[in-house]
Design an enzyme around this catalytic site. Sequence first.
Site, mmCIF file in Angstrom:
data_model
loop_
_atom_site.group_PDB
_atom_site.id
_atom_site.type_symbol
_atom_site.label_atom_id
_atom_site.label_comp_id
_atom_site.label_asym_id
_atom_site.label_seq_id
_atom_site.Cartn_x
_atom_site.Cartn_y
_atom_site.Cartn_z
ATOM 1 N N LYS A 21 0.830 -1.213 0.000
ATOM 2 C CA LYS A 21 0.000 0.000 0.000
ATOM 3 C C LYS A 21 0.862 1.260 0.000
ATOM 4 C CE LYS A 21 -2.007 -1.147 3.900
ATOM 5 N NZ LYS A 21 -1.277 -2.407 4.192
ATOM 6 N N ARG A 31 -9.777 0.331 8.816
ATOM 7 C CA ARG A 31 -9.327 -1.030 9.109
ATOM 8 C C ARG A 31 -10.399 -1.840 9.825
ATOM 9 N NH1 ARG A 31 -3.474 0.032 8.949
ATOM 10 N NH2 ARG A 31 -2.306 -1.859 9.371
ATOM 11 N N ARG A 52 11.544 -5.503 4.894
ATOM 12 C CA ARG A 52 11.233 -4.081 4.673
ATOM 13 C C ARG A 52 12.159 -3.152 5.449
ATOM 14 N NH1 ARG A 52 5.154 -2.154 5.330
ATOM 15 N NH2 ARG A 52 5.218 -3.287 7.295
ATOM 16 N N ARG A 104 11.027 -0.882 11.013
ATOM 17 C CA ARG A 104 9.943 -0.659 11.974
ATOM 18 C C ARG A 104 10.019 -1.637 13.139
ATOM 19 N NH1 ARG A 104 4.586 -0.228 8.378
ATOM 20 N NH2 ARG A 104 3.806 -1.349 10.194
ATOM 21 N N ARG A 119 -0.534 -9.324 13.379
ATOM 22 C CA ARG A 119 -1.096 -8.330 12.447
ATOM 23 C C ARG A 119 -1.888 -9.004 11.321
ATOM 24 N NH1 ARG A 119 4.275 -5.472 11.247
ATOM 25 N NH2 ARG A 119 3.168 -4.352 9.601
HETATM 26 P P1 ADP Z 1 2.243 -1.850 3.215
HETATM 27 O O1 ADP Z 1 2.271 -0.339 3.182
HETATM 28 O O2 ADP Z 1 1.030 -2.422 2.543
HETATM 29 O O3 ADP Z 1 2.449 -2.412 4.597
HETATM 30 P P2 ADP Z 1 4.831 -1.631 1.803
HETATM 31 O O4 ADP Z 1 4.497 -0.754 0.655
HETATM 32 O O5 ADP Z 1 5.604 -1.068 2.928
HETATM 33 O O6 ADP Z 1 3.476 -2.362 2.349
HETATM 34 O O7 ADP Z 1 5.608 -2.915 1.215
HETATM 35 C C1 ADP Z 1 6.129 -3.917 2.073
HETATM 36 C C2 ADP Z 1 7.517 -4.354 1.565
HETATM 37 O O8 ADP Z 1 7.379 -5.097 0.354
HETATM 38 C C3 ADP Z 1 8.464 -3.194 1.247
HETATM 39 O O9 ADP Z 1 9.778 -3.578 1.628
HETATM 40 C C4 ADP Z 1 8.336 -3.034 -0.279
HETATM 41 O O10 ADP Z 1 9.572 -2.565 -0.842
HETATM 42 C C5 ADP Z 1 8.040 -4.461 -0.737
HETATM 43 N N1 ADP Z 1 7.099 -4.509 -1.864
HETATM 44 C C6 ADP Z 1 6.042 -3.698 -2.099
HETATM 45 N N2 ADP Z 1 5.374 -4.082 -3.215
HETATM 46 C C7 ADP Z 1 6.016 -5.188 -3.686
HETATM 47 C C8 ADP Z 1 5.806 -6.060 -4.819
HETATM 48 N N3 ADP Z 1 4.781 -5.857 -5.677
HETATM 49 N N4 ADP Z 1 6.663 -7.083 -4.973
HETATM 50 C C9 ADP Z 1 7.689 -7.292 -4.100
HETATM 51 N N5 ADP Z 1 7.947 -6.506 -3.024
HETATM 52 C C10 ADP Z 1 7.118 -5.466 -2.813
HETATM 53 P P1 ADP Z 2 0.929 -2.156 7.772
HETATM 54 O O1 ADP Z 2 -0.009 -1.799 6.685
HETATM 55 O O2 ADP Z 2 2.308 -2.477 7.316
HETATM 56 O O3 ADP Z 2 0.357 -3.176 8.696
HETATM 57 P P2 ADP Z 2 0.570 0.438 9.137
HETATM 58 O O4 ADP Z 2 1.710 1.346 9.088
HETATM 59 O O5 ADP Z 2 -0.627 0.741 8.311
HETATM 60 O O6 ADP Z 2 1.158 -0.994 8.804
HETATM 61 O O7 ADP Z 2 0.067 0.252 10.640
HETATM 62 C C1 ADP Z 2 0.952 -0.018 11.704
HETATM 63 C C2 ADP Z 2 0.167 -0.173 12.996
HETATM 64 O O8 ADP Z 2 -0.485 1.068 13.308
HETATM 65 C C3 ADP Z 2 -0.958 -1.203 12.963
HETATM 66 O O9 ADP Z 2 -0.518 -2.518 13.250
HETATM 67 C C4 ADP Z 2 -1.902 -0.646 14.050
HETATM 68 O O10 ADP Z 2 -1.421 -0.950 15.345
HETATM 69 C C5 ADP Z 2 -1.775 0.851 13.857
HETATM 70 N N1 ADP Z 2 -2.782 1.370 12.900
HETATM 71 C C6 ADP Z 2 -2.542 1.971 11.690
HETATM 72 N N2 ADP Z 2 -3.688 2.335 11.095
HETATM 73 C C7 ADP Z 2 -4.686 1.951 11.938
HETATM 74 C C8 ADP Z 2 -6.116 2.021 11.887
HETATM 75 N N3 ADP Z 2 -6.744 2.553 10.819
HETATM 76 N N4 ADP Z 2 -6.803 1.527 12.934
HETATM 77 C C9 ADP Z 2 -6.204 0.996 14.014
HETATM 78 N N5 ADP Z 2 -4.869 0.872 14.126
HETATM 79 C C10 ADP Z 2 -4.116 1.349 13.102
#
Ligand code: ADP
Ligand code: ADP
Length: 226
Positions: free
Chosen positions: A13, A88, A127, A161, A172
């Site tokens: 995302k 979420r 990541r 992170r 998660r």
């Molecule tokens: P999210 O915001 O949904 O948690 P991220 O954008 O941070 O996910 O992506 C998670 C990890 O996977 C990052 O290290 C990113 O560089 C990698 N990544 C994102 N999209 C892809 C993809 N299509 N294929 C392989 N790796 C990816």
């Molecule tokens: P990812 O998509 O990689 O799981 P985020 O950066 O979106 O990570 O979220 C990290 C953490 O922040 C989540 O595991 C949760 O604890 C909190 N968080 C983020 N967005 C929300 C939301 N909309 N509602 C509740 N908790 C949230």
Amino acid sequence: MRLILLGPPGAGKGTQATRLEDKFGIKQLSTGDMLRAAVASGSEVGRQAKAVMERGDLVSDDLVIGVISDRIDQDDVAGGYILDGFPRTVAQAEALGALLAKKGSRLDVVIEMQVDDAALVDRISGRFSCGKCGEGYHDRHKKPAKDGICDKCGSTEFKRRADDNAETVASRLKVYHEQTAPLIAYYREQGLLRSIDGMADIDMVTGAMVEILEGIAATSGKAAAK
Ligand code: ADP
Ligand code: ADP
Ligand code: ZN
């Protein structure tokens, strides 16, 4: 244009939101980034969120809704935004619907990114990001062009992170399947859902999203021209 990127942790995302930001000139609003900034600053919101985030649970609906409702009122997002990591839960989605209705605006689309759990664990465990500009990287899938130097800003400081560890990732993913996945049906019923294959490589995923958004821009342009 107002859209939601819906998908499990590690789906990509944030990676895609950054690219869409540049391409369409709309802001990425990541509740995860906002909450991490609050934790780092030691604010009241951060104090309440810290332990919950470290466990991999969701922060309370009231707290996140408060954060996002303040943010979408600001002038810099009047032209649109990409919601990354919000809503979420169904309660958050309902609150968002009510906020938008009150402003007389609405969502254009919800893009669901489909990625297998095994791939998510691999993505999250590799990541990292630039400590200065925030550009996202991966140990195997997206390394900086020059080892140890950010492609975007040249910084040599990187960070990982606190919640990207094996135990927290499992919780998660569980939370996603139990509390967030119901939003897929919720937005499908509203006719807003588009699903894409998030297993594809980063450029292919961007291509699929751009196609959806250009389609929407073209139809809304036509509607406005009538
Ligand atoms: P999210 O915001 O949904 O948690 P991220 O954008 O941070 O996910 O992506 C998670 C990890 O996977 C990052 O290290 C990113 O560089 C990698 N990544 C994102 N999209 C892809 C993809 N299509 N294929 C392989 N790796 C990816
Ligand atoms: P990812 O998509 O990689 O799981 P985020 O950066 O979106 O990570 O979220 C990290 C953490 O922040 C989540 O595991 C949760 O604890 C909190 N968080 C983020 N967005 C929300 C939301 N909309 N509602 C509740 N908790 C949230
Ligand atoms: Zn950088």
